[in-house]
Enzyme design. Structure first.
Site, short mmCIF file in Angstrom:
data_model
loop_
_atom_site.label_atom_id
_atom_site.label_comp_id
_atom_site.label_asym_id
_atom_site.label_seq_id
_atom_site.Cartn_x
_atom_site.Cartn_y
_atom_site.Cartn_z
N GLU A 1 9.66 17.02 14.68
CA GLU A 1 9.89 16.46 13.77
C GLU A 1 8.92 17.97 12.45
OE1 GLU A 1 9.38 13.26 11.54
OE2 GLU A 1 11.21 13.58 10.15
N GLU B 1 10.15 2.41 10.30
CA GLU B 1 11.83 3.91 10.18
C GLU B 1 9.78 4.64 10.45
OE1 GLU B 1 14.38 4.09 10.56
OE2 GLU B 1 14.83 1.82 10.22
N CYS C 1 13.23 11.99 7.43
CA CYS C 1 12.85 11.22 8.19
C CYS C 1 14.66 12.30 8.58
CB CYS C 1 13.44 10.32 7.94
SG CYS C 1 13.47 8.56 7.67
N LYS D 1 0.41 -1.12 0.14
CA LYS D 1 -0.27 -0.09 0.17
C LYS D 1 1.05 1.69 -0.18
CE LYS D 1 -1.16 3.42 3.01
NZ LYS D 1 -1.57 3.95 2.31
C1 UN1 Z 1 17.59 9.14 3.02
O1 UN1 Z 1 18.37 10.11 2.95
O2 UN1 Z 1 18.91 9.10 1.38
O3 UN1 Z 1 11.49 8.81 4.54
C2 UN1 Z 1 17.00 8.13 2.57
C3 UN1 Z 1 12.61 9.21 4.62
C4 UN1 Z 1 13.65 7.88 4.77
C5 UN1 Z 1 14.56 7.79 4.13
C6 UN1 Z 1 15.37 8.63 3.90
N1 UN1 Z 1 12.98 6.20 5.45
O4 UN1 Z 1 13.44 10.22 5.01
#
Ligand code: UN1
Length: 475
Positions: free
Chosen positions: A377, A247, A281, A172
């Site tokens: 964040e 994550e 992130c 999804k």
């Molecule tokens: C990156 O910085 O190359 O959602 C990848 C995000 C992370 C991936 C970052 N899971 O920003």
């Protein structure tokens, strides 16, 4: 308007309704109408995946290798077209969009190889004459829930290892950016992926994600997205006995020491904080700077940030594309207002006029680490600058956060770089490099509130997408 459906059991299946995929650079431009399904589509996809699982898990690794290799080659051959689609639906620049497509292709090719290397050990038992085998088997049907900010790389880095090790997939993608995930589904189908092995279900998290997490036919969930959703999914996965990998957020520090090369430090901070419109992130959202270099750093950072060209993602001159949608823009602007209230000296952060959600990069100078703008964040083009006395204070502040994804330092001191590498409470450490922008062949993930479960990517991806079986054999 073109309509894009779900892929279930090898067939394109209409959803209950559709949702328009809007270009954030130009909100009159509709990329397409994408299925907005209800929970019954998840049930059908799980049924198809379960039916396909025994043959796929039992297939020769060469079969799985060939599908992934072909998919990687097809993605690479279409990198410019798919890069444009990505930039059009998500808003990152063409260079970033095309770069992300290349990364997705490389990920498929990497995991084509991994399909041939499932690992395993044979060793003698402590009991005489008995042998022990340790083997890795597929987990079963895995549910993959992916975010809008990496519309092709994250679907690739979850789907490719899942398939490599013999799992079937129900994916999804984010409702805001389903276009690239739809292309991956189509490419996998064209690459000989058997019916039911890879299923795509489009629609909102509240219906589709929620059903996936509760469905007894799904054995594992890999999720990338927000902290509250991730935590909820984690709890539900434990309750329903699913393996889970999460994550979530970051509030990544970039430490800049007096002995840093100013050009390197500003370039790394600018990239980490503002590229991809700060919607990563891994973004460098806390710039922690020692007193001797602080004023020169702030002066150069604000000047260089103000010089970045904000505009349409599809204009090759653009350096910072739009924010993804109105809600995110409103939230970003509220944080800019909050930064002023909390006493920061704010430069940039205002709306840049246009047909899309354009916002100039924001520098929050004079911040401290207790402010909300330094703790929460933001997920937009904004960074706090926090002045500290020395390296020890910088390290303490870098680690003073609920998150622990990526942590950076700019210094020419081997002593400080080595100490920071050992003491940073983060899954990834960057020395004289931006906190964001990672390789595709090494583990990705964080500590503390950022991540939960085994690492993604590289050879470490095997941990989540396989389960271990120990066999004892007596003669
Ligand atoms: C990156 O910085 O190359 O959602 C990848 C995000 C992370 C991936 C970052 N899971 O920003």
């Amino acid at each position: 308007m073109a309509r894009f459906d779900n892929l279930i059991g090898g067939e394109w299946v209409e959803g209950a309704g559709t949702t328009a995929n809007v270009n954030p650079s130009d909100i009159e431009d509709i990329v397409g109408d994408y299925a907005s399904s209800d929970a019954s589509a998840v049930d059908a996809a799980v049924e198809a995946a379960r039916a396909a699982f025994p043959a796929w898990a039992g297939a020769s690794p060469q079969v799985r290798h060939d599908v992934l290799e072909a998919a990687g080659a097809k993605i690479m051959a279409r990198k410019d077209e798919l890069g444009r689609l990505l930039s059009r639906e998500e808003g990152k620049t063409l260079a970033e969009g095309t770069g992300e497509v290349i990364r997705a292709a490389q990920i498929f090719k990497f995991f084509a190889g991994e399909a041939l290397r499932p690992g395993g050990e044979a060793l003698p038992s402590v009991r005489p004459g008995i042998e022990v085998l340790i083997e890795r088997e597929a987990v079963g049907v895995v549910g993959l829930i992916t975010p809008w900010n990496f519309p092709i790389a994250i679907p690739a880095w979850k789907a490719a290892p899942a398939l490599a090790f013999g799992n079937c997939v129900v994916m999804k993608p984010a409702e805001l950016t389903p276009g690239c995930a739809w292309e991956i589904a189509n490419i996998l189908k064209e690459s000989g992926c058997p019916d039911g092995v890879f299923n795509l279900v489009l629609g909102p998290g509240s219906r589709i994600g929620a059903r996936m997490v509760e469905h007894p036919g799904i054995d594992a969930i890999s999720f990338t997205g927000s902290v509250p959703t991730g935590r909820r999914i984690g709890v539900q996965c434990v309750e329903t006995g699913k393996k889970v990998q999460l994550e979530m957020g970051g509030k990544n520090p970039m430490v800049v020491l007096d002995d840093a090369d100013l050009g390197v430090a500003v370039a790394a901070s600018l990239n980490g904080a503002f590229f991809s419109t700060g919607q990563r992130c891994t973004a460098s959202s806390r710039l922690i700077v020692t007193a001797g270099i602080h004023d020169a750093f702030v002066e150069k950072l604000t000047a260089d940030a103000a010089a970045l060209k904000v505009g349409d993602a599809l204009d090759p001159e653009t350096q910072i594309g739009p924010v993804v949608n109105q809600d995110q823009l409103d939230q970003n602007l509220a944080y800019v207002a909050l930064a002023k209230e909390e006493g920061c000296e704010v430069s940039g952060g205002d709306i840049a006029n246009g047909p899309g959600y354009f916002q100039r990069p924001a520098v929050f100078a004079g911040a401290d680490n207790t402010m909300r703008v330094s703790r929460e964040e933001i997920f937009g083009p904004a960074a706090s600058v926090i002045k500290v006395a020395d390296y020890d204070e910088a390290l303490a502040i870098a680690n003073d956060t609920e998150f622990g994804l990526s942590s950076g330092i700019c210094t020419t001191s081997l002593k400080h770089a080595s100490h920071f590498r050992r003491h940073a409470e983060a899954g990834m450490v960057m020395v004289n490099l931006p906190t964001a922008g990672v390789d595709y062949h090494v583990p990705f993930g964080g500590r503390k509130g950022s991540s939960y479960g085994p690492r993604e990517q590289g050879t470490y991806a095997r941990e989540f997408y396989t389960q271990v079986k120990t066999t004892y054999v007596a003669p």
